[in-house]
Design an enzyme around this catalytic site. Structure first.
Site, short mmCIF file in Angstrom:
data_model
loop_
_atom_site.label_atom_id
_atom_site.label_comp_id
_atom_site.label_asym_id
_atom_site.label_seq_id
_atom_site.Cartn_x
_atom_site.Cartn_y
_atom_site.Cartn_z
N LYS A 118 -2.54 3.13 1.40
CA LYS A 118 -3.08 1.99 0.66
C LYS A 118 -4.50 2.22 0.18
O LYS A 118 -4.87 1.80 -0.92
CB LYS A 118 -2.99 0.74 1.53
CG LYS A 118 -1.57 0.24 1.78
CD LYS A 118 -1.55 -0.95 2.69
CE LYS A 118 -0.13 -1.51 2.83
NZ LYS A 118 0.80 -0.54 3.40
N GLY A 163 7.96 -3.55 4.33
CA GLY A 163 9.01 -4.39 4.87
C GLY A 163 8.54 -5.63 5.59
O GLY A 163 9.28 -6.21 6.38
N HIS A 207 4.43 -12.56 -6.21
CA HIS A 207 4.63 -11.14 -5.90
C HIS A 207 5.63 -10.59 -6.92
O HIS A 207 6.80 -10.95 -6.91
CB HIS A 207 5.18 -11.00 -4.48
CG HIS A 207 5.31 -9.58 -4.01
ND1 HIS A 207 4.61 -9.10 -2.94
CD2 HIS A 207 6.04 -8.54 -4.48
CE1 HIS A 207 4.92 -7.82 -2.75
NE2 HIS A 207 5.79 -7.47 -3.67
N ARG A 291 9.81 5.01 -2.56
CA ARG A 291 11.17 5.08 -2.02
C ARG A 291 12.04 4.10 -2.78
O ARG A 291 11.56 3.36 -3.65
CB ARG A 291 11.17 4.70 -0.55
CG ARG A 291 10.47 3.36 -0.30
CD ARG A 291 10.63 2.87 1.11
NE ARG A 291 9.77 1.75 1.44
CZ ARG A 291 9.99 0.47 1.12
NH1 ARG A 291 11.07 0.15 0.41
NH2 ARG A 291 9.16 -0.48 1.47
#
Length: 670
Positions: A118, A163, A207, A291
């Site tokens: 990050k 997640g 988001h 991913r």
């Protein structure tokens, strides 16, 4: 170009099933891996070969790049697909694959190191002119020194995470130590890296993320955006594509920004750029997921492109077959995630046995799942049961189709969020797109109240269904001796326990129906049929059809997304009456039982400690989520029955709390 003939899926659950399906369509031999507590999962059944991992510990199985390399080499695989989560974004994994002559289905280790971190990612993105949210990173101790000087509220995230794991919003500086330590433990437990990232938190933000595809020849395209604003515990439960929120101008700006980022690092494979969008449609880069995403299916539905197939082709050295101007949005897609969780207890993950489900019988929609009948859901992993995906020509049609599908979906035996999802979908706020990232947290008490009211209002319908199934059908249950001897002919009344409440019914059969009394109120019941697994009847001018399941002496009835366990003590029931004085009620010891299966990670109290109502007693980790156990009263800790790192079962006694140090005399039964 190197052809892939044998593929190891270094993951489990629904994403492993998803990868297996596409790989098989491409003629690739598939190898899955599993542990003993996951042997009933469909990814074990569907793969061409399944390899048992003898060790049940995550750090030696799904979190071990070396173990996955070992299995791939032993099984003579050409390539490894990491799925999502676990080590899918660990740069060591693709590096080890290359060193051992294996194809890694994903980006290069260099891209993963830059974009998966990050701090490095935001520094790089800022340098190429894309807006970012400022933040700091470090160990728990390092952040304790510096994060308290940030503008609150702030958000804590695992540096190597994803997640929704280990994420917390902190509103005041004095709460910072507790949440940094919790986040650090979850980050270490799930990602094997305890370092954290802290940033400012925006209220009522959206988001929105952009799906990218890049090949090994410098070609990179976007597949438009997905909106994932409806979340609980910082984990998405609904996703849709395209976003119903942003203007065309904002869409173009952040699609261009996402492509700019991907091209700047020469990104290969599928990846997702995540943005935070404020109420004025200003957008900020959050992170890149290097991913496949859980929610990739909604992008596949609106573009017609199989992202897993493209990942495999790119890894084999093939060029992208599309230019950007050939990618178009067709229709609107929505995904809902079904989790095994207790929505009345802060979405706490639950463990249990899936007695029966009908996910493979629902037609016209896409359902990604790994669960099967009689499968015990292991506590070791995430509690995701299934993803329900629908597509229609517009958002209104998609919402209608999703509501119909969720209404048809049945999962018996394990607590889940199906009814909660259904109520959200049919609500006005969902239809009018009035939600944001903290919407569920802000409205959850109201939603719980609505569901409890729905349960209360449905108790009569459920009790009638139970009565029809057990006492009025012509074909008797061969396992119920009371039905065989005709008990219902002697006494046409029953007491049914529904949601912890007794519902009393009595009835008289008539030529054209049944005269029914429910809680003393008279009704007429007509047109009733029992055709297992369905029971149907007319009640108060409404037609009802409910599915049911008899299992282990209980009957489960499915209604409005709820799977309700019903029992009755009407037949030879015996109950012990305990008379308690008011004094006993006020001085009784309180048993603190574990609400779930899990591991005790922290114990905050010891015997004889004075505590206040709401104080933290202990923390239990289950399915990679920490669950805080609070004291229900003020008083003293009489006994602590557990130790740190001990595994506890649901209902296990963990501690005893007394409202005072006085010895409470145990009352005998009267």
């Amino acid at each position: 170009m190197k052809k892939i003939s044998r593929l190891l899926i270094a993951n489990r659950g629904e994403i492993a099933v998803r990868i297996i399906k596409t790989a098989k369509q491409m003629g690739i031999f598939t190898v899955s891996v599993y542990t003993r507590n996951d042997e009933a999962s469909l990814h074990v059944k569907f793969a061409d070969k399944a390899v048992l991992l003898e060790d049940d510990h995550l750090e030696n199985t799904f979190l071990s790049a070396k173990k996955m390399i070992e299995v791939a080499l032993n099984e003579q695989c050409d390539a490894i697909h990491p799925g999502y989560g676990f080590i899918s974004e660990n740069p060591e994994f693709p590096r080890l694959c290359v060193e051992n002559g294996l194809i890694f289905i994903g980006p290069t280790a260099q891209s993963m190191e830059l974009l998966g971190n990050k701090v490095k990612a935001r520094s790089f993105v800022k340098s190429i002119g894309v807006p970012v949210i400022s933040g700091i990173s470090g160990s728990v101790d390092e952040l304790l020194e510096s994060a308290k000087y940030l503008d609150f509220p702030i958000m804590i995230k695992p540096l190597a995470g994803g997640g929704g794991k280990g994420i917390f919003v902190v509103n005041q500086a004095h709460d910072l130590p507790e949440y940094l330590q919790k986040a650090g433990r979850e980050a270490q437990n799930y990602f094997n890296n305890s370092k954290l990232y802290v940033e400012h938190y925006f209220e009522k933000a959206r988001h929105i993320e952009v799906q990218l595809l890049g090949d090994q020849f410098g070609n990179l395209i976007h597949l438009y955006e997905r909106e994932c604003s409806l979340q609980r515990r910082f984990q998405k439960i609904f996703e849709e594509a395209p976003s119903p929120t942003i203007s065309e101008k904002t869409r173009k700006n952040f699609l261009d920004a996402a492509v700019k980022i991907g091209k700047a690092v020469g990104y290969q494979s599928a990846g997702t750029i995540e943005f935070l969008v404020d109420r004025n449609e200003n957008f900020y880069f959050l992170e890149m997921n290097t991913r496949i995403q859980v929610e990739h299916g909604v992008t596949e539905l609106i573009t017609g492109i199989d992202l897993v197939k493209e990942q495999l082709k790119i890894a084999s050295g093939e060029k992208l077959e599309w230019n950007q101007n050939e990618i178009a949005i067709e229709g609107h897609a929505i995904e809902a995630r079904i989790y095994a969780e207790n929505i009345y207890n802060d979405f706490m993950p639950v463990q249990g046995k899936i007695l029966k489900q009908n996910l493979d019988q629902i037609k016209g929609v896409r359902i990604d799942t790994h669960i099967a009948d009689n499968m015990i859901l292991p506590q070791t992993y995430d509690s995701l049961l299934a993803k329900v995906l629908v597509k229609d020509k517009n958002r209104a049609g998609g919402i209608k189709k999703l509501a119909e599908c969720l209404g048809q979906t049945e999962i018996f035996g394990i607590e889940n969020n199906l009814a909660y999802l259904l109520q959200l979908v049919i609500g006005d706020d969902f239809k009018n797109n009035l939600f944001y990232t903290k919407y569920i947290e802000k409205t959850h008490n109201e939603s719980k109240g609505n569901l409890l009211k729905l349960k209360e209002e449905s108790s009569h319908v459920l009790a009638i269904a139970y009565t029809l199934v057990h006492f009025i059908q012509t074909k008797k249950d061969p396992n119920n001796v009371w039905e065989q001897i005709g008990y219902q002919r002697l006494k046409n009344e029953i007491n049914v326990q529904v949601n912890g409440k007794d519902v009393y019914l009595s009835w008289e059969k008539r030529a054209k129906g049944i005269d029914l009394s429910v809680e003393g109120n008279g009704f007429s019941l007509s047109d009733y049929q029992i055709n297992e697994p369905f029971v149907s009847f007319h009640f108060e001018n409404q037609k009802y059809q409910l599915s049911y399941l008899k299992e282990n002496g209980c009957t489960y009835v499915h209604y409005l997304g709820m799977s309700i366990k019903l029992t009755s003590n009407s037949i030879l029931s015996e109950s012990t009456i305990v008379k308690k004085s008011k004094k006993f009620e006020n001085n009784r010891e309180i048993k603190i039982n574990s609400p779930l299966f899990g591991r005790v990670v922290v114990i905050h109290v010891k015997e004889s400690d004075r505590i206040k109502k709401g104080d933290v007693l202990m923390v239990i980790e289950a399915m990679k989520t920490e669950n805080t156990i609070l004291s229900p009263i003020s008083g003293f800790v009489e006994r602590v029955n557990i130790r740190q790192n001990e595994q506890v079962e649901e209902g296990q006694l963990m501690a005893l709390i007394l409202p005072s140090k006085k010895i409470v005399k145990k009352l005998e039964l009267n």
